[in-house]
Structures are given as structure tokens and as C-alpha cells.
Design an enzyme around this catalytic site. Structure first.
Site, PDB file in Angstrom:
ATOM      1  N   CYS A   2     -46.008  -9.846 -26.067  1.00 50.15           N
ATOM      2  CA  CYS A   2     -45.026 -10.868 -26.438  1.00 50.15           C
ATOM      3  C   CYS A   2     -44.814 -10.759 -27.941  1.00 50.15           C
ATOM      4  O   CYS A   2     -45.633 -10.191 -28.646  1.00 50.15           O
ATOM      5  CB  CYS A   2     -45.551 -12.263 -26.143  1.00 50.15           C
ATOM      6  N   ARG A  29     -41.323  -6.026 -27.598  1.00 54.02           N
ATOM      7  CA  ARG A  29     -42.645  -6.434 -27.116  1.00 54.02           C
ATOM      8  C   ARG A  29     -42.558  -7.212 -25.792  1.00 54.02           C
ATOM      9  O   ARG A  29     -43.573  -7.567 -25.206  1.00 54.02           O
ATOM     10  CB  ARG A  29     -43.338  -7.298 -28.166  1.00 54.02           C
ATOM     11  N   TRP A  76     -43.248 -11.416 -22.337  1.00 55.41           N
ATOM     12  CA  TRP A  76     -43.384 -10.489 -21.207  1.00 55.41           C
ATOM     13  C   TRP A  76     -44.433 -11.129 -20.310  1.00 55.41           C
ATOM     14  O   TRP A  76     -45.602 -11.217 -20.659  1.00 55.41           O
ATOM     15  CB  TRP A  76     -43.846  -9.125 -21.683  1.00 55.41           C
ATOM     16  N   ASN A 102     -49.563 -14.795 -28.028  1.00 55.08           N
ATOM     17  CA  ASN A 102     -49.490 -13.449 -27.479  1.00 55.08           C
ATOM     18  C   ASN A 102     -50.910 -13.051 -27.090  1.00 55.08           C
ATOM     19  O   ASN A 102     -51.809 -13.149 -27.928  1.00 55.08           O
ATOM     20  CB  ASN A 102     -48.930 -12.504 -28.558  1.00 55.08           C
ATOM     21  N   GLY A 103     -51.128 -12.666 -25.846  1.00 55.04           N
ATOM     22  CA  GLY A 103     -52.478 -12.312 -25.407  1.00 55.04           C
ATOM     23  C   GLY A 103     -52.790 -13.003 -24.093  1.00 55.04           C
ATOM     24  O   GLY A 103     -51.900 -13.548 -23.440  1.00 55.04           O
ATOM     25  N   GLU A 484     -44.686  14.567 -19.342  1.00 55.46           N
ATOM     26  CA  GLU A 484     -44.076  13.632 -20.289  1.00 55.46           C
ATOM     27  C   GLU A 484     -42.556  13.582 -20.114  1.00 55.46           C
ATOM     28  O   GLU A 484     -41.943  12.513 -20.133  1.00 55.46           O
ATOM     29  CB  GLU A 484     -44.459  14.004 -21.734  1.00 55.46           C
ATOM     30  N   LYS A 488     -40.310  10.234 -18.918  1.00 56.76           N
ATOM     31  CA  LYS A 488     -39.130   9.680 -19.600  1.00 56.76           C
ATOM     32  C   LYS A 488     -38.014   9.394 -18.595  1.00 56.76           C
ATOM     33  O   LYS A 488     -37.390   8.342 -18.638  1.00 56.76           O
ATOM     34  CB  LYS A 488     -38.590  10.647 -20.676  1.00 56.76           C
ATOM     35  N   GLU A 491     -38.919   6.386 -16.489  1.00 57.84           N
ATOM     36  CA  GLU A 491     -38.842   5.110 -17.220  1.00 57.84           C
ATOM     37  C   GLU A 491     -37.410   4.666 -17.448  1.00 57.84           C
ATOM     38  O   GLU A 491     -37.068   3.528 -17.176  1.00 57.84           O
ATOM     39  CB  GLU A 491     -39.472   5.271 -18.612  1.00 57.84           C
ATOM     40  N   HIS A 507     -48.567  24.163  -3.089  1.00 54.57           N
ATOM     41  CA  HIS A 507     -49.576  23.699  -2.121  1.00 54.57           C
ATOM     42  C   HIS A 507     -49.201  22.346  -1.535  1.00 54.57           C
ATOM     43  O   HIS A 507     -50.063  21.511  -1.288  1.00 54.57           O
ATOM     44  CB  HIS A 507     -50.953  23.616  -2.799  1.00 54.57           C
ATOM     45  N   LYS A 610     -43.282  -2.608 -24.373  1.00 55.73           N
ATOM     46  CA  LYS A 610     -43.676  -1.554 -25.308  1.00 55.73           C
ATOM     47  C   LYS A 610     -45.188  -1.452 -25.423  1.00 55.73           C
ATOM     48  O   LYS A 610     -45.739  -0.365 -25.477  1.00 55.73           O
ATOM     49  CB  LYS A 610     -43.053  -1.868 -26.674  1.00 55.73           C
TER      50      LYS A 610
HETATM   51  C1  AGP Z   1     -44.157   5.364 -23.148  1.00 58.23           C
HETATM   52  O1  AGP Z   1     -42.853   5.810 -23.003  1.00 58.23           O
HETATM   53  C2  AGP Z   1     -44.534   4.309 -22.251  1.00 58.23           C
HETATM   54  N1  AGP Z   1     -43.708   3.172 -22.441  1.00 58.23           N
HETATM   55  C3  AGP Z   1     -46.000   3.979 -22.043  1.00 58.23           C
HETATM   56  O2  AGP Z   1     -46.457   4.897 -21.097  1.00 58.23           O
HETATM   57  C4  AGP Z   1     -46.953   4.056 -23.267  1.00 58.23           C
HETATM   58  O3  AGP Z   1     -47.045   5.361 -23.722  1.00 58.23           O
HETATM   59  C5  AGP Z   1     -48.336   3.517 -22.865  1.00 58.23           C
HETATM   60  O4  AGP Z   1     -48.238   2.187 -22.482  1.00 58.23           O
HETATM   61  C6  AGP Z   1     -49.365   3.671 -23.967  1.00 58.23           C
HETATM   62  O5  AGP Z   1     -49.027   2.955 -25.108  1.00 58.23           O
HETATM   63  P1  AGP Z   1     -49.754   3.224 -26.482  1.00 58.23           P
HETATM   64  O6  AGP Z   1     -49.445   4.601 -26.891  1.00 58.23           O
HETATM   65  O7  AGP Z   1     -49.203   2.177 -27.403  1.00 58.23           O
HETATM   66  O8  AGP Z   1     -51.231   3.045 -26.245  1.00 58.23           O
END
Ligand code: AGP
Length: 615
Positions: A2, A29, A76, A102-103, A484, A488, A491, A507, A610
């Protein structure tokens, strides 16, 4: 998870606009609901909505509101759905305390039961709401505002970054942190600000105090005092840090989306990270050379950066390095963590709960273990648990999908690998220099690639619009790039992808291939190339639509492909080792345009935040 923002001033400010701008800069956030509380002379006006900040402004026309104290929050959801009722600020029974958080307060159920038995009435399902009620309870017992907050925090297990105001003390605001970031900015003699992250403070000040765990600050108009939650009578001296980021760094800079801006930021992010003093990488290398066992742990994109890093470091270190997802770290290593081990933890935010828990657990289980971390955030929690840390210089990353922070993480791991090579003398010094030259040329390669190729990627992405499923395949170090790149697309464009080893895909996964099924091959001309050609043929002969990422001089994979994306780099082993850096922008750009084709906002992927501060 948050974002919180607050300000207190001795001036009559355009407080509604400032407060909403503050949380707007923290929207990365979390953005499922939001709210704000203003001091109204008597107690607080609290305005909240389920939805984005624009909806809050639209509903209450807050931009025109003036005043001198406000706290605001963008959420969030974790405990309780993202409804208006569950959004922050939360208040006590008398509505004299307003608080943003936040937390997660882990023991909130016990505390809530206790407070209900004392007659408190709760309006939400959140863990947060116990905080204003507990403060109210201590105030009722005759404690001062500060003492009531301190006593409340001492009862709480879990994580918090809070800002809290009390209607009867309108000239102060209290903020505190434990495992959830809080930064403070002061415009001396006029206004004080607090926020979950630096971009929210930049329009007001460049001089920021970073609150540490178990610290509390009392903000008054244009001044701040710091205390320890554990010894609240004693003041703590803190020095502000000067933040060099420009305000524009935290904005879109003319790009349509942060994601695109941040991909185009990559050459500079890499160049800036290359300026980090060598001895920081050397410290890591020295620990790795001494270590018995080595682990790399991380989540999401950072985990895939660590997969690439493992390949690079192993090549020169000659020791096995184990990658472990941070959420599985404790499960996998309970009872097996040897003395004299090293953990490299990689986290863009430095606040990911599972990563922090992994390193904390390891330190408790084996106190002589060394924690080496790579993060993009100065003063983040991860740095505090680390024996050595490197802060990458990507600048603030607002897009939820990590892009520029990924390349700087891989670059840092590459620089550590080369320091290892120097220390171990595992390659002749001329060879190491050639690897170093290749690594330092990655920003130029990406710059040239982005200059030449973006429009052609946009054009062919249009033809892919109908596809719901994809394979991303590679061998060796390119498995990291495949995973990776695939993450992307998942996501931001909401497509199902399997990021896999090209060899292993025969396989089982290959049985999914039908006419036109898109398969993206990552094909740098490294030691895996010959066999990858065979894998491309296997998929091609079953009707796969082959998209390949290759170097400009490529021939064999190109001849088998329906589409190629060509990376302008020499085809030598020195460059190939760093292909996870130079090949990934192609896949990030592809995902960005795919998101646009599907009418999605690439900066705000569905169901994601994020920074993930829950386990
Ligand atoms: C990245 O595109 C993602 N949103 C997510 O996987 C992110 O990399 C993951 O939550 C780890 O975050 P961090 O690098 O802040 O620890």
C-alpha cells in the site's frame, strides 16, 4: 503493498490536491481502493472509495480543498475485500484518531476480540482497524498520544508503516515503521511530509529521512523528532539523505506508459550501475570464494535474474550454486544449512516478504552465514539484514512489471562474476578484459536495438493478437531469458505462457503444438546453439509458428523462423554470456505492445502489486 502519504503544515495549503498527488505517485504499490482524512478543526473528514484515485477526486472534488493536515492511502487488499469500508484511513470509535497503514498486523484477531470485549465497535474487516482502537484505549487510560501509539505498536506482531493523527493534538502527526518503508521530508519551519516511498516527496523536497525498523517520528509543521519504539523517551539523531533523482525520473517522461519509459531507461540504468565502485562487487566475490555452500534466492523477475547470475558466477567460480525460490527457502534448507555458507538475495524493492523471511530465517538458523544482497532501494529492509549489499542504480521503477531493474540486477551479477574470475584467476587476464568490455557495451547494444527495432516488433505483434498460449524456449543461460520474457507477457498481456528449457520441452509440452502455435526461441550463438537448432526443427515440423531472438549475423535459426528479432551484438562467447541483458528488451517490448493490442494497461497488470509484502 500500500502507499501512504501525509503532511502537516502551518500554512493553509491546497491540501486536497497535494494529498491526492502524493498517493498518485505511490499508486504502483497498490491501486484497488484509496482514501484520505483531513483535519476539519474539530476532528476528521474521511473520504474513501473502492477504486482508483481519480474516482476519489471525482466523487468528492478534493482538489479544491484547503487545510494544513492530511493523511492519505492507496491500497492493495490483503485482509478484507477492496471495498470502501475496508479502505484507509481507519478511525477509532469516537473518530478522533485517523490512521493509515501499510503492512499486516498478524495478531489482529486476538487484539480485535480483546477490544470488542471492552466495548469497541469495528466498521471494517481489516487488520489495520485494531490500531486506532488500541490507541483510543490507551488514551482512555490517560497515556499521552505518543505513549498510546508506542504501547499500541508494542502489542502488535507483524509489519507496519503507519501515519496517525489525533484530533485533540492537531499540531502533530506520528509515523512509525517496522518492515514497511517510511520516508520523511521536511520543508523547515513550514511543512513536514511522510510517505511510503521517495517519489511522493520529490515535488516537495530532496532531503529525506529514512525511518528504520522500530523507529517512530513526530512530525510537526516544518520539523521532525525521532525516537525508538523500544525506548521512546530518548531522541534519536538522524541525518537526511539527499536524493538526486529528478522529479521527472519518477514520471513518464513523455512516454505513454511507465513500462515503455522504463525499457528506454535501460541503457542509462546500466551505465549508472556500471559506475558503482568495483570494491562493492569485490566484497561479494571474496565471500563467494571463501564459502562452503552458496545459494541465490529471490522471487519473480528477481529470481530469473538470479538464474542468469548463477550461470555467470559458476562459470568462473567453479562451485555449485543453488537457486531457491525465497518462499521455499526455509522448507528446502531446514536442518541442512551448513556453516560458512553464503546467500545472495536479489530483490528490486528490498521489501518482498518472502525474501526478507528467507534471509532472516537463515541468519537465525546459522548465525555465521553471510547475506549478500542486490536491491534497487536505498535503506530497504533487505539492506539492513545484509553483510554486504549492492544498490543498483536503475532509479525508481513505477511500472509493476520489472524491466530496467532486471537488467541492472543481471549486470550486477555479471560484475560479481568477473570479480570472481579476477580473484580466482580462472581465466587469463586478457580474457577477463574481453568479458568486461562485452559487459560494459550492453547499454550501447540495447540503445541501438531500441533505436532500430521497436516499430517492427509492434507490427508483428498485431498478427499475434488472437493467440492465447505461447512457449518461450531456450537452452543454458537463455532459459532465464525465456522464463523472464514469458513472465512479462503473462503479467502485462494476460497470455498463458510456458517458459521452459528447449531441450526438456520435447518431453511433454511439445504435445500441445498445433499449426500456428507461437513458440519464441531465445537463440544467442553460444555453446547451446547447435542443439537449439535441432529443437527449433522439432517444433517447426509440428506446425509451430517460430519467432526467434537472434544476433544480427544469425543464419541457421533465421532460416527456420517465421519472424526474427535481431540483436545488434557480435557473436562471440564474451557477449553471449551477457545475452540475458541484451536479449530481454526485445521480449519486454513485445509484451508491452501485446498488452496494448489486448486493450490492457501495461503499467497495472491485473491482480498484481509492485511490492509483495505478504507471505
Ligand atoms: C516483476 O515483473 C514482478 N512484478 C514480480 O515478479 C517481482 O519481480 C517479484 O514480486 C519480486 O519483487 P522484488 O524484486 O521487489 O523482490
Amino acid at each position: 503493498m500500500c502507499g501512504i502519504f501525509g503532511l502537516i503544515s502551518n500554512k493553509n495549503l491546497n491540501i486536497g490536491k497535494i494529498a491526492l498527488d502524493g498517493i498518485k505517485r505511490l499508486e504502483y504499490r497498490g491501486y484497488d481502493s484509496c482514501g484520505v482524512a483531513f483535519q476539519n478543526g474539530k476532528n476528521f473528514d474521511v473520504k474513501k472509495v473502492s477504486g482508483k484515485i481519480e474516482a476519489l477526486q471525482e466523487k468528492y472534488s478534493l482538489n479544491s480543498l484547503s487545510g494544513s493536515l492530511a493523511i492519505a492511502h492507496t491500497r492493495w487488499a490483503t485482509h478484507g475485500a477492496p471495498t470502501k469500508r475496508n479502505s484507509h484511513p481507519h478511525t477509532d470509535c469516537r473518530e478522533e484518531i485517523a490512521l493509515v497503514h501499510n503492512g499486516i498486523i498478524e495478531n489482529f484477531i486476538e487484539l480485535k476480540e480483546e477490544l470488542i470485549s471492552k466495548g469497541h465497535t469495528f466498521k471494517s474487516e481489516t487488520d489495520t482497524e485494531i490500531l486506532p482502537h488500541l490507541i483510543e484505549d490507551y488514551l482512555g487510560q490517560g497515556f499521552s498520544f505518543k505513549e498510546a501509539v508506542v504501547r499500541t505498536l508494542k502489542r502488535c506482531k507483524g509489519a507496519y508503516g503507519i501515519a496517525v493523527c489525533y484530533a485533540k493534538e492537531p499540531d502533530s502527526m506520528i509515523v512509525a515503521r517496522k518492515e514497511s518503508p517510511i520516508v520523511i521530508g521536511v520543508d523547515k519551519g513550514a511543512t513536514s511530509y511522510c510517505a511510503s516511498d521517495i517519489p511522493a516527496l520529490l515535488p516537495h523536497t530532496r532531503s529525506c529521512y529514512i525511518l528504520n525498523d522500530d523507529e517512530l517520528a513526530i512530525l510537526k509543521a516544518g520539523e521532525v523528532e525521532f525516537f525508538s519504539v523500544n525506548n521512546a523517551n530518548k531522541k534519536i539523531k538522524k541525518k537526511p539523505e539527499y536524493i538526486k533523482w529528478s522529479v521527472d525520473d519518477a514520471r513518464k517522461n513523455g512516454y505513454d506508459h511507465f513500462m515503455l519509459k522504463e525499457i528506454f531507461d535501460e541503457p542509462d540504468a546500466l551505465r549508472n550501475t556500471l559506475k558503482i565502485p568495483d570494491n562493492e562487487f569485490k566484497n561479494f566475490a571474496q565471500e563467494l570464494v571463501k564459502a562452503n555452500q552458496i545459494y541465490i534466492t529471490a522471487a519473480g523477475t528477481s529470481y530469473y535474474a538470479s538464474l542468469a547470475g548463477k550461470y555467470m558466477i559458476t562459470r568462473f567460480l567453479g562451485k555449485f550454486i543453488q537457486n531457491i525460490e525465497c518462499s521455499e527457502f526455509q522448507n528446502r534448507l531446514s536442518g541442512a544449512l551448513e556453516r560458512n555458507s553464503v546467500i545472495i538475495a536479489v530483490s528490486q524493492s528490498g521489501e518482498t516478504a518472502d525474501t526478507i523471511e528467507a534471509v532472516r530465517w537463515a541468519k537465525e538458523a546459522q548465525p555465521d552465514i553471510k547475506i549478500l544482497s542486490i536491491t534497487n532501494v536505498v535503506g530497504s529492509s533487505l539492506t539492513r539484514y545484509s553483510d554486504h549489499y549492492i544498490v543498483t542504480r536503475a532509479g525508481p521503477e513505477i511500472g509493476v512489471a520489472s524491466t530496467k531493474t532486471y537488467v541492472t540486477q543481471v549486470l550486477s551479477l555479471g560484475l560479481i562474476a568477473l570479480e570472481v574470475a579476477k580473484l580466482k584467476k580462472s581465466k587469463p587476464s586478457e580474457d577477463i578484459q574481453k568479458y568486461y568490455d562485452a559487459l560494459t557495451s550492453t547499454p550501447d547494444i540495447i540503445e541501438e536495438f531500441l533505436d532500430k527495432n521497436v516499430n517492427s516488433i509492434r507490427a508483428f505483434v498485431k498478427n499475434l493478437e488472437k493467440n492465447l498460449n505461447y512457449f518461450f524456449l531456450g537452452r543454458g543461460i537463455s532459459i532465464a531469458t525465456a522464463k523472464e520474457g514469458g513472465l512479462k507477457l503473462k503479467e502485462v498481456a494476460c497470455r498463458f505462457i510456458e517458459g521452459y528449457s528447449a531441450a526438456h520441452a520435447k518431453h511433454g509440452p511439445i504435445s500441445l503444438v498445433r499449426e500456428g502455435f507461437p513458440i519464441i526461441f531465445i537463440a544467442p550463438p553460444d555453446e547451446t546453439y547447435k542443439r537449439l537448432v535441432g529443437n527449433v526443427m522439432e517444433f517447426k515440423s509440428r506446425g509451430g509458428y517460430i519467432i526467434s531472438v537472434v544476433v544480427e549475423s544469425d543464419k541457421k535459426v533465421t532460416d527456420l523462423s517465421d519472424v526474427t528479432i535481431r540483436i545488434p551484438q557480435p557473436s562471440t562467447r564474451y557477449y553471449n554470456l551477457f545475452s540475458p541483458i541484451t536479449f530481454i528488451p526485445a521480449l519486454q517490448i513485445l509484451s508491452y505492445f501485446a498488452a496494448l493490442e489486448h486493450g490492457l494497461d501495461p503499467d497495472k497488470p491485473l491482480n498484481l502489486a509492485k511490492t509483495v509484502t505478504v507471505h
